[in-house]
Enzyme design. Sequence first.
Site, PDB file in Angstrom:
ATOM      1  N   GLY A   5       0.821  -1.207   0.000  1.00  0.00           N
ATOM      2  CA  GLY A   5       0.000   0.000   0.000  1.00  0.00           C
ATOM      3  C   GLY A   5       0.855   1.258   0.000  1.00  0.00           C
ATOM      4  N   LYS A   6       1.908   1.262   0.818  1.00  0.00           N
ATOM      5  CA  LYS A   6       2.806   2.409   0.850  1.00  0.00           C
ATOM      6  C   LYS A   6       3.530   2.575  -0.483  1.00  0.00           C
ATOM      7  CE  LYS A   6       3.885   2.782   5.790  1.00  0.00           C
ATOM      8  NZ  LYS A   6       4.985   2.942   6.765  1.00  0.00           N
ATOM      9  N   ASP A  66       7.593   7.779   8.130  1.00  0.00           N
ATOM     10  CA  ASP A  66       6.767   7.457   9.281  1.00  0.00           C
ATOM     11  C   ASP A  66       5.467   8.195   9.037  1.00  0.00           C
ATOM     12  OD1 ASP A  66       6.259   6.027  11.598  1.00  0.00           O
ATOM     13  OD2 ASP A  66       6.689   7.750  12.878  1.00  0.00           O
ATOM     14  N   SER A  67       4.377   7.491   9.198  1.00  0.00           N
ATOM     15  CA  SER A  67       3.090   8.093   8.863  1.00  0.00           C
ATOM     16  C   SER A  67       2.003   7.526   9.758  1.00  0.00           C
ATOM     17  CB  SER A  67       2.754   7.846   7.389  1.00  0.00           C
ATOM     18  OG  SER A  67       2.818   6.466   7.080  1.00  0.00           O
ATOM     19  N   GLY A  92      -5.579   0.233   6.455  1.00  0.00           N
ATOM     20  CA  GLY A  92      -5.396   0.983   7.694  1.00  0.00           C
ATOM     21  C   GLY A  92      -6.677   1.648   8.159  1.00  0.00           C
ATOM     22  N   ARG A 151       1.249  10.215   1.466  1.00  0.00           N
ATOM     23  CA  ARG A 151       2.591   9.718   1.118  1.00  0.00           C
ATOM     24  C   ARG A 151       3.031  10.273  -0.234  1.00  0.00           C
ATOM     25  NH1 ARG A 151      -0.080   5.221   3.256  1.00  0.00           N
ATOM     26  NH2 ARG A 151       0.626   4.765   5.369  1.00  0.00           N
TER      27      ARG A 151
END
Length: 198
Positions: A11-12, A69-70, A159, A187
């Site tokens: 996903g990222k 970092d998210s 998420g 992102r």
Amino acid sequence: MHLYVATSNPGKLRDFNTAVTGDITLSPLPGLASIPAPEEDADTFSGNAILKAVAYSLAAPGLTVLADDSGIELDALHGVPGVRSARYAEDEHFDTGATPDERNLLCLLDRAAHLPAPQRQARYRCVLAAARDGVLLATATGDVEGTLLTAPLGTGGFGYDPIFYIPAHGKTMAQLDQPTRLSLSHRGRALAALLAAL
């Protein structure tokens, strides 16, 4: 320019690729699974992104490594879960839900249940850092503003997407079609800003 992302989260990776244009190539960091993960013990997104980028770049000499970092921040809870978004249910000893994502989502709904609609402002935030050979090159931030719902809606994304509502679109992130969702990616926004800085 070839950049290597220190994540195995599909996903990222998909979100980051929305911001890639021109002669930029983005790849997962080779051998990531065999590199000891640094402890994410900073109290800010920026701190964790930097420590990860620096650590992973030391393990991959000569490569420009990106690390992020998210998470989600709820204003009325003073930014919680924030940097602990991926471990929120664990921190709160909240065991309901089959997967970590489900547990985190349900935990946040539970902890925010007392908040009236005007106090449910939230944001997705991503801080991205780039490093090479242990030297920090740049950082950048991307945000998406929204509202926390009281129940999940939609099946897309991952998420907290089913409870993160985007007023301008009248839908949660999980209800949006993939092109729209990716166009709003925090992102993707962070990567676009980072590429400009680099």
